[in-house]
Write an enzyme that holds these catalytic residues in place. Sequence first.
Site, PDB file in Angstrom:
ATOM      1  N   ARG A  66      -2.165 -29.413   0.177  1.00 35.41           N
ATOM      2  CA  ARG A  66      -1.694 -30.846   0.554  1.00 35.41           C
ATOM      3  C   ARG A  66      -1.863 -31.559  -0.807  1.00 35.41           C
ATOM      4  O   ARG A  66      -0.779 -32.494  -0.887  1.00 35.41           O
ATOM      5  CB  ARG A  66      -2.493 -31.209   1.704  1.00 35.41           C
ATOM      6  CG  ARG A  66      -2.154 -32.708   2.067  1.00 35.41           C
ATOM      7  CD  ARG A  66      -3.093 -33.101   3.362  1.00 35.41           C
ATOM      8  NE  ARG A  66      -2.038 -34.227   4.059  1.00 35.41           N
ATOM      9  CZ  ARG A  66      -2.641 -35.441   4.325  1.00 35.41           C
ATOM     10  NH1 ARG A  66      -3.702 -35.666   3.925  1.00 35.41           N
ATOM     11  NH2 ARG A  66      -1.861 -36.306   4.731  1.00 35.41           N
ATOM     12  N   HIS A  70       1.347 -33.548  -2.416  1.00 35.56           N
ATOM     13  CA  HIS A  70       1.246 -35.065  -2.398  1.00 35.56           C
ATOM     14  C   HIS A  70       1.456 -35.453  -3.802  1.00 35.56           C
ATOM     15  O   HIS A  70       1.809 -36.492  -4.034  1.00 35.56           O
ATOM     16  CB  HIS A  70       0.093 -35.618  -1.846  1.00 35.56           C
ATOM     17  CG  HIS A  70       0.043 -35.866  -0.282  1.00 35.56           C
ATOM     18  ND1 HIS A  70      -0.811 -36.487   0.523  1.00 35.56           N
ATOM     19  CD2 HIS A  70       0.721 -35.134   0.663  1.00 35.56           C
ATOM     20  CE1 HIS A  70      -0.641 -36.315   1.670  1.00 35.56           C
ATOM     21  NE2 HIS A  70       0.236 -35.369   1.777  1.00 35.56           N
ATOM     22  N   SER A  80      -0.894 -36.569 -11.395  1.00 36.00           N
ATOM     23  CA  SER A  80      -1.228 -37.920 -11.338  1.00 36.00           C
ATOM     24  C   SER A  80      -2.069 -38.480 -10.042  1.00 36.00           C
ATOM     25  O   SER A  80      -2.887 -39.281 -10.245  1.00 36.00           O
ATOM     26  CB  SER A  80       0.042 -38.929 -11.269  1.00 36.00           C
ATOM     27  OG  SER A  80       0.838 -38.311 -10.353  1.00 36.00           O
ATOM     28  N   ASN A  98      -3.809 -40.594   0.985  1.00 37.02           N
ATOM     29  CA  ASN A  98      -4.376 -39.655   0.316  1.00 37.02           C
ATOM     30  C   ASN A  98      -5.885 -39.563   0.224  1.00 37.02           C
ATOM     31  O   ASN A  98      -6.627 -38.593  -0.225  1.00 37.02           O
ATOM     32  CB  ASN A  98      -4.119 -39.834  -1.266  1.00 37.02           C
ATOM     33  CG  ASN A  98      -2.673 -39.588  -1.690  1.00 37.02           C
ATOM     34  OD1 ASN A  98      -2.250 -38.469  -1.113  1.00 37.02           O
ATOM     35  ND2 ASN A  98      -2.094 -39.977  -2.431  1.00 37.02           N
ATOM     36  N   HIS A 198       1.295 -26.391   7.799  1.00 37.94           N
ATOM     37  CA  HIS A 198       0.332 -26.867   8.708  1.00 37.94           C
ATOM     38  C   HIS A 198      -0.240 -25.647   9.577  1.00 37.94           C
ATOM     39  O   HIS A 198      -0.810 -25.760  10.631  1.00 37.94           O
ATOM     40  CB  HIS A 198       0.899 -27.747   9.670  1.00 37.94           C
ATOM     41  CG  HIS A 198       0.943 -29.357   9.073  1.00 37.94           C
ATOM     42  ND1 HIS A 198       1.640 -30.374   9.690  1.00 37.94           N
ATOM     43  CD2 HIS A 198       0.814 -29.846   7.877  1.00 37.94           C
ATOM     44  CE1 HIS A 198       1.653 -31.454   8.622  1.00 37.94           C
ATOM     45  NE2 HIS A 198       0.842 -30.944   7.707  1.00 37.94           N
ATOM     46  N   ASP A 251      -3.709 -25.579  13.415  1.00 39.23           N
ATOM     47  CA  ASP A 251      -3.354 -24.436  14.010  1.00 39.23           C
ATOM     48  C   ASP A 251      -4.471 -23.974  14.903  1.00 39.23           C
ATOM     49  O   ASP A 251      -5.283 -23.163  14.308  1.00 39.23           O
ATOM     50  CB  ASP A 251      -2.865 -23.430  13.071  1.00 39.23           C
ATOM     51  CG  ASP A 251      -2.531 -21.918  13.729  1.00 39.23           C
ATOM     52  OD1 ASP A 251      -2.744 -21.989  14.906  1.00 39.23           O
ATOM     53  OD2 ASP A 251      -2.241 -21.177  12.910  1.00 39.23           O
ATOM     54  N   ASP A 259      -0.133 -17.838   8.457  1.00 40.19           N
ATOM     55  CA  ASP A 259       0.943 -17.203   9.087  1.00 40.19           C
ATOM     56  C   ASP A 259       1.841 -17.882   9.982  1.00 40.19           C
ATOM     57  O   ASP A 259       2.088 -19.113   9.596  1.00 40.19           O
ATOM     58  CB  ASP A 259       0.050 -16.308  10.256  1.00 40.19           C
ATOM     59  CG  ASP A 259      -0.702 -17.028  11.278  1.00 40.19           C
ATOM     60  OD1 ASP A 259      -0.437 -18.231  11.085  1.00 40.19           O
ATOM     61  OD2 ASP A 259      -1.734 -16.652  11.730  1.00 40.19           O
TER      62      ASP A 259
HETATM   63  C1  HEM Z   1       6.628 -33.957   8.264  1.00 33.76           C
HETATM   64  C2  HEM Z   1       6.010 -34.086   7.345  1.00 33.76           C
HETATM   65  C3  HEM Z   1       4.508 -34.011   7.084  1.00 33.76           C
HETATM   66  C4  HEM Z   1       3.693 -34.891   7.740  1.00 33.76           C
HETATM   67  C5  HEM Z   1       3.889 -36.022   8.944  1.00 33.76           C
HETATM   68  C6  HEM Z   1       2.224 -34.475   7.609  1.00 33.76           C
HETATM   69  C7  HEM Z   1       1.240 -35.215   8.054  1.00 33.76           C
HETATM   70  C8  HEM Z   1      -0.175 -34.597   7.648  1.00 33.76           C
HETATM   71  C9  HEM Z   1      -1.445 -35.227   8.301  1.00 33.76           C
HETATM   72  C10 HEM Z   1      -1.551 -36.634   8.920  1.00 33.76           C
HETATM   73  C11 HEM Z   1      -2.444 -34.490   7.956  1.00 33.76           C
HETATM   74  C12 HEM Z   1      -3.823 -34.585   8.250  1.00 33.76           C
HETATM   75  C13 HEM Z   1      -4.711 -35.011   7.121  1.00 33.76           C
HETATM   76  C14 HEM Z   1      -6.178 -35.422   7.569  1.00 33.76           C
HETATM   77  O1  HEM Z   1      -6.277 -36.240   8.578  1.00 33.76           O
HETATM   78  O2  HEM Z   1      -6.875 -35.168   6.530  1.00 33.76           O
HETATM   79  C15 HEM Z   1      -1.837 -33.302   7.155  1.00 33.76           C
HETATM   80  C16 HEM Z   1      -2.453 -32.242   6.874  1.00 33.76           C
HETATM   81  C17 HEM Z   1      -2.140 -31.479   5.971  1.00 33.76           C
HETATM   82  N1  HEM Z   1      -0.740 -31.022   5.626  1.00 33.76           N
HETATM   83 FE1  HEM Z   1       0.775 -32.276   6.027  1.00 33.76          FE
HETATM   84  N2  HEM Z   1       2.418 -33.458   6.629  1.00 33.76           N
HETATM   85  C18 HEM Z   1       3.588 -33.040   6.490  1.00 33.76           C
HETATM   86  C19 HEM Z   1       4.336 -32.227   5.549  1.00 33.76           C
HETATM   87  C20 HEM Z   1       3.360 -31.369   4.896  1.00 33.76           C
HETATM   88  C21 HEM Z   1       3.830 -30.568   3.818  1.00 33.76           C
HETATM   89  C22 HEM Z   1       5.399 -30.356   3.404  1.00 33.76           C
HETATM   90  C23 HEM Z   1       2.821 -29.946   3.414  1.00 33.76           C
HETATM   91  C24 HEM Z   1       2.637 -28.648   2.290  1.00 33.76           C
HETATM   92  C25 HEM Z   1       3.706 -27.949   1.800  1.00 33.76           C
HETATM   93  C26 HEM Z   1       1.588 -30.175   4.163  1.00 33.76           C
HETATM   94  C27 HEM Z   1       0.414 -29.582   3.964  1.00 33.76           C
HETATM   95  C28 HEM Z   1      -0.819 -30.121   4.751  1.00 33.76           C
HETATM   96  C29 HEM Z   1      -1.909 -29.309   4.794  1.00 33.76           C
HETATM   97  C30 HEM Z   1      -2.344 -27.995   3.975  1.00 33.76           C
HETATM   98  C31 HEM Z   1      -2.746 -30.172   5.659  1.00 33.76           C
HETATM   99  C32 HEM Z   1      -4.374 -29.804   5.842  1.00 33.76           C
HETATM  100  C33 HEM Z   1      -5.163 -30.458   4.938  1.00 33.76           C
HETATM  101  C34 HEM Z   1      -6.580 -30.331   5.028  1.00 33.76           C
HETATM  102  O3  HEM Z   1      -7.233 -29.477   5.517  1.00 33.76           O
HETATM  103  O4  HEM Z   1      -7.323 -30.939   4.147  1.00 33.76           O
HETATM  104  N3  HEM Z   1       1.888 -31.234   4.979  1.00 33.76           N
HETATM  105  N4  HEM Z   1      -0.404 -33.516   6.997  1.00 33.76           N
END
Ligand code: HEM
Length: 335
Positions: A66, A70, A80, A98, A198, A251, A259
């Site tokens: 993530r 970002h 950055s 962030n 996700h 998940d 997966d």
């Molecule tokens: C529709 C687009 C997306 C939305 C609305 C979105 C939104 C979010 C939100 C709200 C979280 C939870 C953050 C938290 O509460 O700590 C999250 C987690 C995460 N997102 Fe996304 N995201 C999007 C696209 C992506 C993309 C494109 C990637 C990477 C290629 C990504 C990778 C992740 C990962 C790996 C997590 C887990 C983070 C953790 O466990 O610390 N997301 N996302």
Amino acid sequence: MVSSSPLLLLLLLPILVVASLPAAPLQSQLSLDYYKKTCPQFEKIVGQVITEKQLGFPSTAAGVVRLFFHDCMVEGCDASLLISSNSFNKAERDHDINVPLPGDAFDVIARAKTALELECPGVVSCSDILATAARDLVVMVGGPHYQVVLGRKDGLVSHATSVQGHLATPKMSIQEIISLFQSRGYTVQEMVALVGAHTIGFSHCKEFSDRLFNFSKTSKTDPALNPKYADGLKKLCENYTTDPTMSAYNDVMTPGKFDNMYFRNLKRGLGLLASDQALAEDERTKPFVELYAENETAFFKDFAKAMEKTSLTKIKTEKDGDVRRRCDQFNEIKH
Ligand code: HEM
Ligand SMILES: *[C@@H]1O[C@H](CO)[C@@H](O)[C@H](O)[C@H]1NC(C)=O
Ligand SMILES: *[C@@H]1O[C@H](CO)[C@@H](O)[C@H](O)[C@H]1NC(C)=O
Ligand SMILES: *[C@@H]1O[C@H](CO)[C@@H](O)[C@H](O)[C@H]1NC(C)=O
């Protein structure tokens, strides 16, 4: 120009041709073996540091993936996002979106940087470390390998105000999300593949609490949620206003494994964020959700390609970047 003679045009022609050639693409300045001579241990050192960290703290992989995404979406892949704020500047990492990025993700990059500075001081950029670590961690948790070319320089600016509008939020409509990704050069299919990230990691309750407690006038709970799943989440998040650290796996079935379960979940009402669930319903995104739910190979292939593409976003060169000595500080203190 109206009266320019054919001769003049002929003379100008070579200049025009030269001028219209695209500048050497930045990618051509990057290469797989960029550190071959200057830091031959680069890959090995990054590998050692992330393996140790991931084994001790399994949430690292998702955090770094993530963090990487970002970073690339704001000012390009230039680290950055790793810069700390100071009294003169509120940096990217302190933008609301962030702030929940886990400390372990920043920590593993800092550790790799420290190890690399001991081995080959001043050579390896933080942005190359981040891009490589994200790829290696995806592989470590079961995801696909892709190539990360090297030679990125680290950015010289980081402002929280630059983040706004560049990253999607769960409350956005699919139309808004498609437009945002399209404006960054991604197709709908690439976007769906990328959000497949996700399949690992967590979200804090506040990111999906409206779906549990405050959905609409007629229904407190989002009817798209599987009812048993909704009950479990309500219990998990019952105190989220007093304990904002409460969070759920993105998940629910295979939380730590990269997966295609994320897509299979969506088809059963097991998507956590409103934006996740919406991918399975919108006519433009649904076919890709179905494809990836049925064919993990297709998901891995497309995810890998889209991540590789992401890793080339607005690369900085010596002109507009440098190699930071510490990932969280610019080399020159600016006021
Ligand atoms: C529709 C687009 C997306 C939305 C609305 C979105 C939104 C979010 C939100 C709200 C979280 C939870 C953050 C938290 O509460 O700590 C999250 C987690 C995460 N997102 Fe996304 N995201 C999007 C696209 C992506 C993309 C494109 C990637 C990477 C290629 C990504 C990778 C992740 C990962 C790996 C997590 C887990 C983070 C953790 O466990 O610390 N997301 N996302
Ligand atoms: C409930 O949802 C409405 C509409 O989305 C929002 O304005 C309001 O702030 C929410 N209430 C709470 C307690 O989250
Ligand atoms: C919420 O708080 C109550 C009262 O302090 C406690 O009994 C309960 O276990 C908490 N729930 C969770 C999921 O932490
Ligand atoms: C799954 O996707 C891969 C890669 O696109 C493709 O080669 C393969 O034929 C697909 N498998 C099935 C069963 O459709």
